[in-house]
Design an enzyme around this catalytic site. Structure first.
Site, PDB file in Angstrom:
ATOM      1  CG  HIS A  34      -0.265  -0.265   2.522  1.00 13.97           C
ATOM      2  ND1 HIS A  34       0.588   0.650   3.090  1.00 13.97           N
ATOM      3  CD2 HIS A  34      -0.282  -1.328   3.365  1.00 13.97           C
ATOM      4  CE1 HIS A  34       1.050   0.175   4.225  1.00 13.97           C
ATOM      5  NE2 HIS A  34       0.541  -1.035   4.420  1.00 13.97           N
ATOM      6  CG  HIS A  37       4.296  -1.731   1.921  1.00 13.19           C
ATOM      7  ND1 HIS A  37       2.968  -2.069   1.987  1.00 13.19           N
ATOM      8  CD2 HIS A  37       4.915  -2.440   2.898  1.00 13.19           C
ATOM      9  CE1 HIS A  37       2.785  -2.951   2.946  1.00 13.19           C
ATOM     10  NE2 HIS A  37       3.942  -3.192   3.537  1.00 13.19           N
ATOM     11  N   GLY A 147       9.021   1.213   8.393  1.00 14.03           N
ATOM     12  CA  GLY A 147       8.026   2.239   8.717  1.00 14.03           C
ATOM     13  C   GLY A 147       7.875   2.425  10.220  1.00 14.03           C
TER      14      GLY A 147
END
Ligand code: PAF
Length: 283
Positions: A34, A37, A147
């Site tokens: 998504h 990423h 992340g």
């Protein structure tokens, strides 16, 4: 973009680039890619000559078999996104490619891996370290991208890098959110429409708690966040820890640390959502 499934082939291909003096960036993923990423891949693309993205749903980090079974799998769309992002190598191995033999390694990473997700998901971080250490060995990247939504995972991977002596930089990237504030996650597609409507309250409440925290103690702030979210019938807080941003150990006063974060896990229906907020970071 070249799609590779064999670890030895990947290693040889990347080493050949390295011999030409090229820098290597690695973005480890479990697929179902998504915008979150994508932001990691784009940053890796800007900062490296060669970008490798791994797409591997790693079974050893799932302590819950149902979570593994229902995890979204979108290999074709993933490959198309990576191609469009200008990735050089998409590493898309099978479980047998990665684990020809069971991985029996046990990582002892200390308190940072024992709290929060470490306590709630036994074996989870051990599985993360198994796959990430293998990826680091196959690729030998200069930089690896993660992340900040998975705040504790970054701390655990840093501890593993220090312990095993990998020579690379861990680059962390801000959490990417939906327009309504919900942290992007591959598991979001599993939220029912009713639960999806209320789930943005997680980040909204965390943000509102920044103001609340200015006039209240750590304990009061903790209890207010938990009570606010638990007031929604569709949600149940599993834990909310207000902790030191490096050691991840709980603080009891705002003055206990120069870097204080709040890490939360909330069951939204049967989907576990995690998020975090920084209360202070005075370096
Ligand atoms: O954050 C993830 O998606 C996974 O834990 C990782 C780092 C790709 C390891 O499987």
């Amino acid at each position: 973009m070249k799609i590779i499934s064999n670890p030895a082939e990947l290693h040889a291909a990347v080493q050949s680039c390295r011999r030409q003096g090229k820098s290597i960036g690695l973005v480890p993923t479990m697929g179902a890619l998504h915008e979150g990423h994508k932001s990691l891949v784009e940053r890796a693309r800007r900062e490296n000559d060669v970008v490798v993205v791994s797409v591997f749903l790693n079974p050893t980090q799932f302590n819950n078999k149902e979570d593994l079974r229902t995890y979204p799998r979108t290999a074709e769309a993933d490959a198309a996104m990576l191609e469009a992002c200008g990735v050089d190598f998409a590493f898309m191995p099978t479980v047998e490619d990665i684990y020809p033999e069971p991985d029996t390694r046990v990582f002892k990473l200390g308190p940072v891996a024992e709290v929060m997700e470490g306590a709630m998901r036994p074996g989870h971080f051990n599985g993360v370290c198994q796959i990430v250490s293998k990826l680091f060995t196959f690729v030998e990247p200069d930089r690896a991208y993660f992340g900040e939504k998975d705040f504790q995972q970054i701390a655990v991977i840093r501890a593993m890098v220090a312990q095993l002596g990998f020579n690379l930089e861990i680059v962390t990237c801000p959490c990417v959110r939906e327009a309504d504030g919900l942290a992007k996650s591959s598991r979001n597609v599993r939220l029912t429409p009713t639960v999806r409507r209320v789930a943005p309250a997680i980040y909204k409440t965390l943000k509102e708690s920044l103001d609340f925290a200015s006039f209240h103690t750590v304990e009061q702030t903790h209890d207010w966040v938990v009570a606010t979210l638990n007031a929604y019938p569709e949600m149940e807080v599993e834990y909310f820890s207000i902790c030191d941003g490096i050691t991840l150990q709980p603080v009891t006063s705002w003055d206990d640390s120069k870097y204080v974060v709040g890490c939360i896990t909330v069951y939204c229906g049967d989907v576990r959502e995690i998020d975090n907020i920084t209360y202070k970071n005075e370096g």
